[in-house]
Scaffold this active site. Structure first.
Site, mmCIF file in Angstrom:
data_model
loop_
_atom_site.group_PDB
_atom_site.id
_atom_site.type_symbol
_atom_site.label_atom_id
_atom_site.label_comp_id
_atom_site.label_asym_id
_atom_site.label_seq_id
_atom_site.Cartn_x
_atom_site.Cartn_y
_atom_site.Cartn_z
ATOM 1 N N HIS A 196 -30.049 20.304 47.501
ATOM 2 C CA HIS A 196 -29.121 21.391 47.795
ATOM 3 C C HIS A 196 -29.899 22.496 48.498
ATOM 4 C CE1 HIS A 196 -25.973 24.384 47.382
ATOM 5 N NE2 HIS A 196 -25.169 23.419 47.001
ATOM 6 N N ASP A 237 -22.087 16.653 43.476
ATOM 7 C CA ASP A 237 -21.372 15.492 43.998
ATOM 8 C C ASP A 237 -21.787 14.184 43.338
ATOM 9 O OD1 ASP A 237 -19.919 16.889 46.095
ATOM 10 O OD2 ASP A 237 -21.878 17.168 47.028
#
Length: 379
Positions: A257, A308
């Site tokens: 991320h 996710d």
């Protein structure tokens, strides 16, 4: 002119909706861990929109308003049915559905505070109905209306499957909705704010955000995670398939991320939900495969799972088809989009950044007949 690729690290606006500070995610100052453990998703929507948690009466009234605004115009249902026959991607159907809602909303272009609140309720309620309706129609079943005595999370699962969900499924989906509700100035939220900064309407802002969310580097990542799990097929194949992907320099979806340095704080909640749901459904292989993938990718690439990665196995365990993963992301994230849209309206300034020009310079115009005759000019 200062340039940052992908606007990385650039502060583009101020906001009081959510924050990521020292890898802690908060909504209106409340740690998302606490909200995920204790709150109902409807409380979180209220918090994002009104900057405070509701009283019991306010929450009850708010729930009723959401259900009242969940019903779809027949014209929009017809659009869903027609596009479903064309095998359109559900995100494309959702974008078309939201865009069409504006046509049947007399207040679509009214910008008063009260009109915007009513539009917010319609969007939050009707997105759920569009996604659930598509799910039913794609299985050649009739769409269902929400039940007044069910929560937001339970209603979606009911409207999709036709069955009242068990307590664990409802709780897991409620947590997933909370975890996806907002995330500071992510790509889709920024898109929504850029759109409405032109003083375009709320439906346009949400439609624009949906377009950004559709991409596999944003909301579409969890769908790609499930595809990876299915392609691998069995835990005995995890190591071989991952090393082959590493050799081919393929991106492993659901890891890393740009903002978090010590890991996405939402991932741990989804990992635990995946574990619990796997036991209930008897399909534990997806959870254990995910654990094995996480171990290898973290060890060999130094990447940690993001929101996710485990949401894929959570949604699968809830009986949700992979092509619905991103639309389900949207029915949660629209709560945050709306909060940011309302904030943008309150203190608006057109968002118009600059670009550093790196193209050719000092070019001389050549008439077209001379270009046709010249062999040295490349068309």
């Amino acid at each position: 002119m200062v340039q940052a690729k992908g606007l990385e690290g650039v502060i583009a606006t101020t906001s009081s909706v959510s924050s990521i500070i020292d890898d802690v995610l908060t909504y209106r100052g409340y740690n998302v861990d606490d909200l995920t453990d204790y709150a109902q998703f409807e409380e979180v929507i209220y918090l994002l929109w009104f900057n405070k948690l509701p009283t019991s009466q306010q929450l009850a009234d708010f729930k009723s308003e959401l259900i009242e605004n969940a019903y779809l115009p027949n014209e929009v249902l017809d659009i869903i049915k027609n596009l479903s026959k064309e095998n359109a991607h559900p995100m494309s159907i959702l974008m078309n559905g939201v865009s069409a809602l504006a046509i049947y909303d007399e207040e679509a272009n009214q910008m008063t505070e009260s009109a915007n609140y009513r539009k917010a309720l319609r969007l939050q309620g009707k997105l759920v109905s569009i996604v659930a309706a598509y799910s039913r129609i794609s299985e050649e079943k009739e769409p269902l209306r929400p039940k007044e005595d069910l929560s937001f999370a339970a209603n979606f699962l009911y409207m999709m499957s036709g069955r009242i969900p068990d307590e664990i499924s409802e709780k897991a989906f409620n947590k997933a909705l909370i975890l996806h509700a907002d995330h500071e100035l992510n790509a889709s939220t920024f898109t929504a704010r850029v759109c409405v900064a032109t003083l375009s309407d709320m439906y346009s802002g949400v439609t624009a955000a949906l377009g950004a969310l559709k991409g596999p580097l944003h909301g579409g990542a969890n769908e790609r995670v499930m595809k990876m799990l299915v392609d691998i097929g069995d835990i005995t194949q995890v190591e071989h398939c991952l090393h082959r992907a590493f050799e081919n320099k393929e991106k492993i979806m659901g890891f890393g991320h740009r903002v978090y340095k010590t890991g996405d704080p939402r991932a741990k909640h989804l990992r635990e939900m995946s574990k619990q749901l796997a036991k209930v459904t008897g399909e534990e292989k997806w959870y254990y495969m995910s654990l094995a993938i996480e171990k290898i990718v973290t060890k060999e690439k130094g990447l940690l799972p993001n929101v996710d990665f485990y949401s894929a196995s959570v949604y699968h365990s809830l009986g949700i088809q992979p092509d619905l993963f991103t639309p389900i992301f949207a029915i949660s994230r629209v709560s945050g989009w709306i909060a940011h849209i309302l904030e943008q309206y309150e203190n608006n300034r057109l968002i118009r950044p600059r670009a550093e020009y790196v193209g050719l310079k000092n070019q001389t115009y050549i008439p077209v007949h001379e270009r046709d005759e010249s062999k040295d000019v490349i068309a």
